[in-house]
Design an enzyme around this catalytic site. Structure first.
Site, PDB file in Angstrom:
ATOM      1  N   GLU A  73       0.824  -1.203   0.000  1.00 17.58           N
ATOM      2  CA  GLU A  73       0.000   0.000   0.000  1.00 17.58           C
ATOM      3  C   GLU A  73       0.864   1.261   0.000  1.00 17.58           C
ATOM      4  O   GLU A  73       0.574   2.233  -0.709  1.00 17.58           O
ATOM      5  CB  GLU A  73      -0.920  -0.003   1.227  1.00 17.58           C
TER       6      GLU A  73
ATOM      7  N   THR B 250      13.633 -42.550  -9.250  1.00 20.19           N
ATOM      8  CA  THR B 250      14.385 -41.302  -9.073  1.00 20.19           C
ATOM      9  C   THR B 250      15.880 -41.486  -9.334  1.00 20.19           C
ATOM     10  O   THR B 250      16.621 -40.505  -9.377  1.00 20.19           O
ATOM     11  CB  THR B 250      14.191 -40.752  -7.654  1.00 20.19           C
TER      12      THR B 250
ATOM     13  N   SER C 134      21.520 -40.527 -11.282  1.00 17.12           N
ATOM     14  CA  SER C 134      20.232 -39.835 -11.429  1.00 17.12           C
ATOM     15  C   SER C 134      20.316 -38.592 -12.308  1.00 17.12           C
ATOM     16  O   SER C 134      19.290 -37.950 -12.557  1.00 17.12           O
ATOM     17  CB  SER C 134      19.703 -39.433 -10.051  1.00 17.12           C
TER      18      SER C 134
ATOM     19  N   ARG D 131      12.474 -23.588  -5.710  1.00 16.75           N
ATOM     20  CA  ARG D 131      13.429 -23.405  -4.607  1.00 16.75           C
ATOM     21  C   ARG D 131      13.454 -21.939  -4.174  1.00 16.75           C
ATOM     22  O   ARG D 131      13.451 -21.613  -2.990  1.00 16.75           O
ATOM     23  CB  ARG D 131      14.843 -23.775  -5.058  1.00 16.75           C
TER      24      ARG D 131
ATOM     25  N   ASP E  87      25.624 -37.272  -2.826  1.00 17.70           N
ATOM     26  CA  ASP E  87      25.651 -36.380  -3.990  1.00 17.70           C
ATOM     27  C   ASP E  87      26.468 -35.115  -3.782  1.00 17.70           C
ATOM     28  O   ASP E  87      26.802 -34.436  -4.755  1.00 17.70           O
ATOM     29  CB  ASP E  87      24.221 -35.980  -4.376  1.00 17.70           C
TER      30      ASP E  87
ATOM     31  N   SER F  68      21.250 -36.867  11.882  1.00 18.02           N
ATOM     32  CA  SER F  68      21.108 -37.388  13.251  1.00 18.02           C
ATOM     33  C   SER F  68      22.435 -37.493  13.987  1.00 18.02           C
ATOM     34  O   SER F  68      22.530 -37.177  15.176  1.00 18.02           O
ATOM     35  CB  SER F  68      20.432 -38.762  13.222  1.00 18.02           C
TER      36      SER F  68
END
EC number: 3.5.4.26
Length: 367
Positions: A57, A169, A176, A192, A208, A230
């Site tokens: 605005e 995949t 891939s 993204r 990768d 983890s």
């Protein structure tokens, strides 16, 4: 609420302005505003800027002033309810009231508890005509993550997958690149760019060594990177540390030496274990909500994809399907095996678009 035939084109223009802010405004919503005189002439327009800078605005009022256009008695078309609270910027309601507009057309109300109808109420109390609900669904889609965070405290989770037509995949040997076409990969970078954070797992990082930033489309800022790790195994020389952006690593087993080494690389380490010794994914999303993350873009392997789906934490799948059959390989998720079809995760197709030779399918989880 009834709207005239002249209202829809102006709100459509305001939505187009809001889309120009798609990569810009996080954690604030993407908002556009168009101010129109009694004769139908556009007097000023604008969209929300970076967080802490002017809202739509105010940008429209500045545009009108720069063009020497008087907005007194005009109508403002705005894609989200004008704010009524003092944040890093002043209330947009006060700016509209001070400018003397006669009418405000709002696409959708603001779910922020600090606004939530108060903006509309303040404008009406000042004598303005306020009409709400024109193209509200379109405005909601633009800010689907903002709405989710404001109403549930967690971000909208969008899982991106690139696969062959038979759902693979990668090959069994891990190859891939590239299943989908260049146009599909560029389109994936645009998704993204609109996210507040990209999420991946340690398996993807180790296998990768991806950078997971936005490179194929121009963007004023890089989304944050979130890594599920983890055991704090993220290599200190990983490519993910190259871009300038926040990096948040969520772990289940804290190791002071590894934590300090990763923090020295600029990462923030958060320990959120569950009873199984893995990262508590639901708690992680709550933490990201507190970090004002609206949209999470998941690019991970089948294990993390499966875990997020099993726990009911995914809102939609962004799937690119290439017109090729790969036979045996690695699937999209490690769900199942199921014994009945009733166990399958139900989805609803939201949008299907051809991108180059590939199909882009946006499918939402049925709740």
């Amino acid at each position: 609420m009834s709207f005239s035939e002249h209202d829809t084109p102006h709100m459509t223009s305001a939505l187009a302005l809001a889309r120009e802010a798609l990569f810009l405004t996080s954690p604030n919503p993407r908002v556009g505003c168009v101010m129109v005189g009694a004769d139908g002439a556009v007097l000023g327009s604008g969209h929300t800027q970076r967080a802490g800078e002017a809202h739509a605005e105010v940008m429209a009022l500045r545009d009108a002033q720069a063009k020497n256009n008087d907005v007194k008695g005009a109508t403002a078309y705005v894609t989200l309810e004008p704010c009524s609270h003092q944040g890093r910027t002043g209330p947009c309601c006060d700016a509209l009231i001070h400018a003397g507009l006669a009418r405000v057309v709002v696409a959708e109300g603001d779910p922020n508890p600090q606004v939530a109808g108060q903006g509309v109420a303040r404008l009406r109390a000042a004598g303005m005509q306020v009409d709400v609900g024109l193209l509200g669904a379109e405005a909601h889609e633009l800010n689907i993550g903002f709405f989710k965070r404001m109403t549930h405290g967690t971000p909208w989770v969008r899982m991106k997958v690139a696969a062959s037509l038979d759902g693979q995949t990668a090959l069994n040997n891990g190859v891939s690149q590239w299943i989908t076409s260049h146009p599909a990969r560029d389109d994936g970078h645009a998704w993204r760019a609109r996210a507040c954070a990209v999420l991946t797992g340690i398996g993807t990082v180790l296998e990768d060594d991806p950078q997971l930033d936005v490179r194929a489309v121009p963007t004023p800022r890089q989304p944050a990177l979130v890594v599920m790790d983890s055991q704090l195994e993220t290599p200190l020389n990983a490519k993910l540390f190259k871009p300038q952006r926040p990096v948040w690593i969520y772990c289940a087993l804290d190791d002071m030496e590894r934590r300090q080494a990763l923090e020295a690389k600029g990462a923030q380490v958060v320990c959120l274990p569950n009873a199984s010794g893995k990262v508590d994914l639901a708690a992680m999303l709550q933490d990201l909500g507190q970090k004002q993350i609206n949209e999470v873009h998941v690019e991970a392997g089948h294990k993390l994809n499966g875990s997020l789906l099993r726990e009911g934490l995914v809102d939609e799948l962004l799937t690119y399907l290439a017109p090729k059959l790969m036979g045996q390989g690695r699937g999209m998720t490690n769900l199942g095996p199921f014994t009945t079809l009733d166990d399958a995760k139900a989805l609803a197709f939201h949008e299907v678009t051809q991108i180059g030779p590939d199909l882009r399918i946006l499918a939402r989880l049925s709740r």
